[in-house]
Design an enzyme around this catalytic site. Structure first.
Site, short mmCIF file in Angstrom:
data_model
loop_
_atom_site.label_atom_id
_atom_site.label_comp_id
_atom_site.label_asym_id
_atom_site.label_seq_id
_atom_site.Cartn_x
_atom_site.Cartn_y
_atom_site.Cartn_z
N GLN A 32 0.77 -1.13 0.02
CA GLN A 32 0.18 -0.16 0.09
C GLN A 32 0.88 1.13 -0.08
O GLN A 32 0.31 2.32 -0.30
CB GLN A 32 -1.13 0.01 1.26
CG GLN A 32 -2.11 -1.03 0.93
CD GLN A 32 -3.05 -0.66 0.06
OE1 GLN A 32 -3.25 0.58 -0.30
NE2 GLN A 32 -3.84 -1.58 -0.65
N SER A 50 3.29 -4.81 -5.09
CA SER A 50 2.12 -5.07 -6.01
C SER A 50 2.19 -3.82 -6.77
O SER A 50 1.61 -3.00 -6.58
CB SER A 50 0.95 -5.42 -5.34
OG SER A 50 -0.18 -5.95 -6.16
N HIS A 62 0.04 -3.37 -9.41
CA HIS A 62 -1.22 -2.75 -9.76
C HIS A 62 -1.54 -1.84 -8.67
O HIS A 62 -2.78 -1.18 -8.68
CB HIS A 62 -2.11 -3.80 -10.10
CG HIS A 62 -2.74 -4.41 -8.91
ND1 HIS A 62 -4.21 -4.13 -8.64
CD2 HIS A 62 -2.36 -5.43 -8.26
CE1 HIS A 62 -4.31 -4.98 -7.44
NE2 HIS A 62 -3.39 -5.92 -7.34
N CYS A 111 -21.84 -7.17 5.22
CA CYS A 111 -22.80 -7.39 4.48
C CYS A 111 -22.69 -6.83 2.84
O CYS A 111 -23.32 -5.97 2.51
CB CYS A 111 -24.19 -6.46 5.01
SG CYS A 111 -23.70 -5.14 6.14
#
Lengths: 499, 499
Positions: free
Chosen positions: A177, A194, A196, A320
């Protein structure tokens, strides 16, 4: 339309795109071959490795490209654990690592290893002292992210690295990040990234292993990438990834400052605009571009859907949502509200106007979702000081029991009934079995005013999120969370009315 | 300049390139997300899976995308072995599989499993009966390539698949080399492929696992690709890979026929143009675009270098290339000459003119390399019927001892001396210790005429390739290979003069 989910995947940086197109022409051949196309590919690969190593802060021969950040983490954890097998079989991780680290840890446990998970405070930050305590003589490897992917909190990597060095334990830093914003300023042993996430293409991760760190690559290997990442190199994407990293780094100072101010605005305004909101994560020691908040009495999936309809792409750690049935392990470890959770992560170049429009749209979207769910209407209006902003882990503290009390006059839900649960004697029991987040909390809020101050309400729930959201609700509303007791189905969650 | 190494990596097909560019715009987001960019990415991923599954001949939910063909093989082998652990721990492979399969087999052996390697005939083809015999009650998995990557020979996959089905053993087919030309026409259980071999981009492999095949993915997993390939999907490349596969398949009939004829021409002409050449691999049951031959008395690396200078990019299975110190395991398993080995694999669209130019250039390049090495000059000129073309495994059989005899008049090399080695009594011993392929064979050729017919020459050599190249030379030259005896350093290779 505004894409505010850069922490999931960043749009391709223009420089990365350009490099990719060039490398498709020049870098499709096998860099292991001796003919001109192969030599050209090898030159591109070497140059990309040098660029990436410089950005990471390591030697080129310490860095390999992997097919993804996840694979970099998996390979790094497995190789470091195997390299240190003689030292022991314990792996220390923070409780808020990316799932790739936690999956690697689970695989290690399944293979007979042990895993120590270090908890975090309410901002999502590990305590360096607690982390140091977790390091034992049998610790083979420690893992700590540079910054959290869900709430943006920066971890005390330098302090933890010092503790690891003192204990003789290698530290793997998942820098996925933060790598766009700068190198990890700490004495790490292994580092994963990473592409991307920083505006490079998909299909490229990186794993750096410092010289001198014991490392035994696991699984079948070949001659590619120093024997640490088998399979034909994804060369055009690697070239693009390296070029993209250099480009975002050049822009990091200015763009980071600009996004930090926009995030500051969101952090400040959302609690003013939307009642019953908890902004989570460290307000200062954080990624510049990321902010997360949770909205009480809101269904995360409905919220994402409405924001998408309004033209905003964000993500959620709520349980949820259709992609998951449990609340985010990060929010759980932090002990903060998971319902109605929204993560905004601004991509480089995010327009101020889009952020303003987001702030315009959000209150209406939240209240529409709440209305549909029959949630209690907060007495606290927009800008109410009682809105909960969990800045720096401090709680706003003002309870707004009036709101719950406003529902006291109504008839309790049909499922509410008095009864005994364990040692506590609830004045009222609400049956929320089979109901999903945020309904159990809404039902609690509706009846809390029905009992006298000092009396206990029990809510029966079999929803995974309840364990997290009842205590979080109590903390937000100034009520007392008594505890959880096993029930015939699910659990009974006991709450004492305090206000 | 002509790129003739398609079997290493094919240039990106124009359709794949176009799809890649489009997908960079449309498919960079996380397909697991619910917002519009995520949904769009999901649609692209689903469509790519359907396209690839149709080309492979399986259901979309049987196929996952992996970061490379190598990773597809590694994951497929590991998952199938784990899924069948109760059946046993034996893995059957052919001796000429791609290194990714052999590396997976080595990892299985290192973990305590057993590996049975089924040999091949001189064309590189496994015998279905021999393969069937290798299947035992403890066989967990069998692997067989659809066609060989170094010599192009098609394997009897359908017959082996029937034997596997009869034995209740799943068969994994590595279809990396043939997938561009058509589906694998056999009842396979698992199938692996690699996009950059068919004109798709690097960074994409595919693994198909038939429903009902026991499969337990190994290593840390996540929710991506049905839990069989962790890490963020390399979506633009996946889209390009699927589009590229569909495109090459549409062209396969016509282009396959055209390349087959060009390869036919190379197979026929090279032995006419270049003396002392062995064309290897099955002349009929073969990939359309690939041909391999070996040139006696030639250093493979020098040959590649000279061909590269002349504008041709080819590869070699010779030991004497800088990327490897041992001869190709494929050539070794076939028992054919490894020195001066050249693999030509024509990409789609390869120009007839380039092939003709290659045939023009080759004889001069080979003779220049031979001259530099001081190799025996063959009495057999261009077009000599005595040139060795190992078509269909049949040997040309004509010995050309005149050539060796032509050197008989010269003084033997200074290192040549008479001596006893083991039970045989060599009339002459040549010390080639420390000399690399093809020098030991050249030194043998130079002295064979010094001994009488029926007498034995011993060559001392510590070169890895010698074990392969001395018998191959004998077979080509009509001499008798007596055998190998351990010596103080390396081995003594005994050759009886027969002609």
């Amino acid at each position: 339309m505004a894409y505010f989910d850069c922490a999931s995947s960043a749009p391709l940086h223009p420089v990365a795109r350009q490099a990719l197109l060039a490398a498709l022409e020049e870098g499709w051949a096998d860099p292991a071959r001796l003919y001109r196309e192969g030599r050209r590919a090898r030159l591109l690969l070497d140059a990309a490795r040098e660029t990436a190593a410089e950005a990471v802060g390591c030697r080129p021969d310490e860095l390999v490209f992997t097919p993804s950040g996840t694979r970099a983490v998996h390979s790094g954890v497995a190789g470091a654990l195997a390299g240190r097998r003689r030292a022991g079989r314990a792996l220390v991780v923070s409780a808020v690592e990316h799932s790739s680290v936690l999956h690697a840890a689970e695989a290690h446990e399944a293979a007979g290893g042990t895993v120590v998970r270090v908890g975090v405070d309410r901002t999502g930050r590990v305590g360096p002292a607690a982390y140091a305590e977790a390091l034992g003589p049998g610790t083979a490897l420690a893992c700590l992210q540079s910054a959290n992917h869900e709430v943006g909190t920066e971890q005390p990597v330098a302090e933890v690295a010092r503790a690891c060095a003192a204990a003789g334990v290698p530290l793997l830093v998942d820098a996925a990040q933060s790598l766009a914003w700068g190198p990890v300023d700490a004495e790490w042993s292994l580092l994963a990234g990473s592409a991307h996430k920083w505006g490079g293409p998909a299909g490229v991760g990186l794993l750096a292993v410092r010289k001198g760190v014991r490392f035994a690559p696991q699984g079948p290997a070949d001659e590619r990438e120093f024997g640490r990442a088998p399979g034909f190199e994804n060369l055009p994407a690697i070239v693009a990834a390296a070029a993209g990293l250099r480009a975002v780094r050049q822009e990091a100072g200015e763009e980071g400052g600009r996004l930090r101010a926009l995030v500051e605005r969101i952090r400040a305004r959302v609690p003013e605009l939307v009642p019953d909101v908890e902004v989570v994560g460290d307000p200062v020691r954080r990624l510049p571009h990321l902010v997360t908040f949770s909205c009480l009495y809101v269904d995360g999936e409905a919220l994402l859907h409405e924001l998408d309809r309004a033209g905003f792409s964000v993500s959620s750690g709520s349980s949820c949502t259709s992609s998951t049935l449990t609340p985010s392990h990060v929010l759980r470890a932090m002990g903060v509200l998971s319902e109605g959770n929204v993560r905004v992560s601004l991509p480089p170049g995010a327009a101020e106007g889009d952020v303003e429009r987001f702030l315009d749209v959000l209150p209406g979207v939240v209240s529409a979702v709440r209305e549909r769910l029959g949630a209690p209407v907060s007495a606290a209006g927009a800008g109410d000081a009682g809105a909960f902003a969990g800045e720096a882990g401090a709680l706003a503290g003002e309870a707004e029991a009036e709101e719950a009390a406003a529902f006291g006059g109504e008839a309790g839900p049909s499922s509410a009934s008095a009864g005994a649960v364990g040692g506590e004697e609830p004045a009222l029991t609400v049956d929320s079995l089979g109901k999903r987040c945020p309904v159990p909390v809404i039902e609690l809020a509706k009846v809390i005013g029905d009992v006298a101050v000092g009396e206990v309400v029990a809510v029966l729930s079999d929803d995974e999120a309840a364990r997290l959201d009842f205590p979080a609700w109590c903390e937000m509303r100034g009520q007392e969370y008594v505890g959880e007791r096993p029930a015939e189905r699910g659990s009974a969650y006991l709450v004492r009315r305090r206000a």
